[in-house]
Design a protein around this motif. Sequence first.
Motif, PDB file in Angstrom:
ATOM      1  N   THR A  78      15.794  16.410 -30.146  1.00 29.27           N
ATOM      2  CA  THR A  78      17.250  16.432 -29.921  1.00 29.27           C
ATOM      3  C   THR A  78      17.798  15.044 -29.624  1.00 29.27           C
ATOM      4  OG1 THR A  78      16.939  16.951 -27.578  1.00 29.27           O
ATOM      5  CG2 THR A  78      17.243  18.813 -29.067  1.00 29.27           C
ATOM      6  N   PHE A  79      16.928  14.085 -29.316  1.00 28.94           N
ATOM      7  CA  PHE A  79      17.365  12.724 -29.025  1.00 28.94           C
ATOM      8  C   PHE A  79      17.172  11.775 -30.204  1.00 28.94           C
ATOM      9  CE2 PHE A  79      16.008  14.635 -24.994  1.00 28.94           C
ATOM     10  CZ  PHE A  79      17.220  14.580 -24.303  1.00 28.94           C
ATOM     11  N   ASP A  80      16.710  12.287 -31.338  1.00 26.03           N
ATOM     12  CA  ASP A  80      16.445  11.445 -32.499  1.00 26.03           C
ATOM     13  C   ASP A  80      17.683  10.674 -32.936  1.00 26.03           C
ATOM     14  OD1 ASP A  80      13.829  12.183 -32.507  1.00 26.03           O
ATOM     15  OD2 ASP A  80      13.952  13.465 -34.282  1.00 26.03           O
ATOM     16  N   ASP A  81      18.865  11.272 -32.846  1.00 19.74           N
ATOM     17  CA  ASP A  81      20.082  10.595 -33.293  1.00 19.74           C
ATOM     18  C   ASP A  81      20.384   9.347 -32.464  1.00 19.74           C
ATOM     19  OD1 ASP A  81      20.636  12.333 -31.122  1.00 19.74           O
ATOM     20  OD2 ASP A  81      22.774  12.173 -31.565  1.00 19.74           O
ATOM     21  N   GLU A  82      19.822   9.227 -31.278  1.00 19.32           N
ATOM     22  CA  GLU A  82      20.040   8.042 -30.455  1.00 19.32           C
ATOM     23  C   GLU A  82      19.272   6.832 -30.994  1.00 19.32           C
ATOM     24  OE1 GLU A  82      19.176   8.891 -26.378  1.00 19.32           O
ATOM     25  OE2 GLU A  82      20.527  10.614 -26.336  1.00 19.32           O
ATOM     26  N   CYS A  83      18.289   7.080 -31.861  1.00 15.69           N
ATOM     27  CA  CYS A  83      17.453   6.001 -32.381  1.00 15.69           C
ATOM     28  C   CYS A  83      17.890   5.558 -33.773  1.00 15.69           C
ATOM     29  CB  CYS A  83      15.987   6.463 -32.416  1.00 15.69           C
ATOM     30  SG  CYS A  83      15.325   6.825 -30.817  1.00 15.69           S
ATOM     31  N   ARG A  84      18.824   6.233 -34.361  1.00 16.14           N
ATOM     32  CA  ARG A  84      19.271   5.891 -35.733  1.00 16.14           C
ATOM     33  C   ARG A  84      20.335   4.821 -35.688  1.00 16.14           C
ATOM     34  NH1 ARG A  84      19.519  12.018 -36.807  1.00 16.14           N
ATOM     35  NH2 ARG A  84      17.351  12.442 -37.270  1.00 16.14           N
ATOM     36  N   ASP A  85      20.286   3.959 -36.687  1.00 15.19           N
ATOM     37  CA  ASP A  85      21.299   2.888 -36.805  1.00 15.19           C
ATOM     38  C   ASP A  85      22.538   3.367 -37.483  1.00 15.19           C
ATOM     39  OD1 ASP A  85      18.701   0.532 -37.375  1.00 15.19           O
ATOM     40  OD2 ASP A  85      19.757   0.958 -35.510  1.00 15.19           O
TER      41      ASP A  85
END
Length: 85
Positions: A78-85
């Motif tokens: 659920t936190f993957d979007d925090e790592c995307r540019d």
Amino acid sequence: MLTITSADFQRHFGRYQDEALKEPLAITRNGRERLVVLSADEYHRLKRRDRAVLGLEDFTAMDLEAIRQAEPPPEAATFDDECRD
């Protein structure tokens, strides 16, 4: 750790001030722990530890390998979007 009621703490503040220099005191209210009183020295020691940063040299080879092999739990996705540019 000594546990006392808030009423007892208020009645005997001086006594418990001295006790807190020797060991932390748990203060209860309605039977539940609400506060912990501890010496200033112990508080500062804990705060210094809180800010300690470990370097790679602080880990054993086994620790580092365990970190390399670690897999995040599925709910971490659920936190993957925090790592995307």
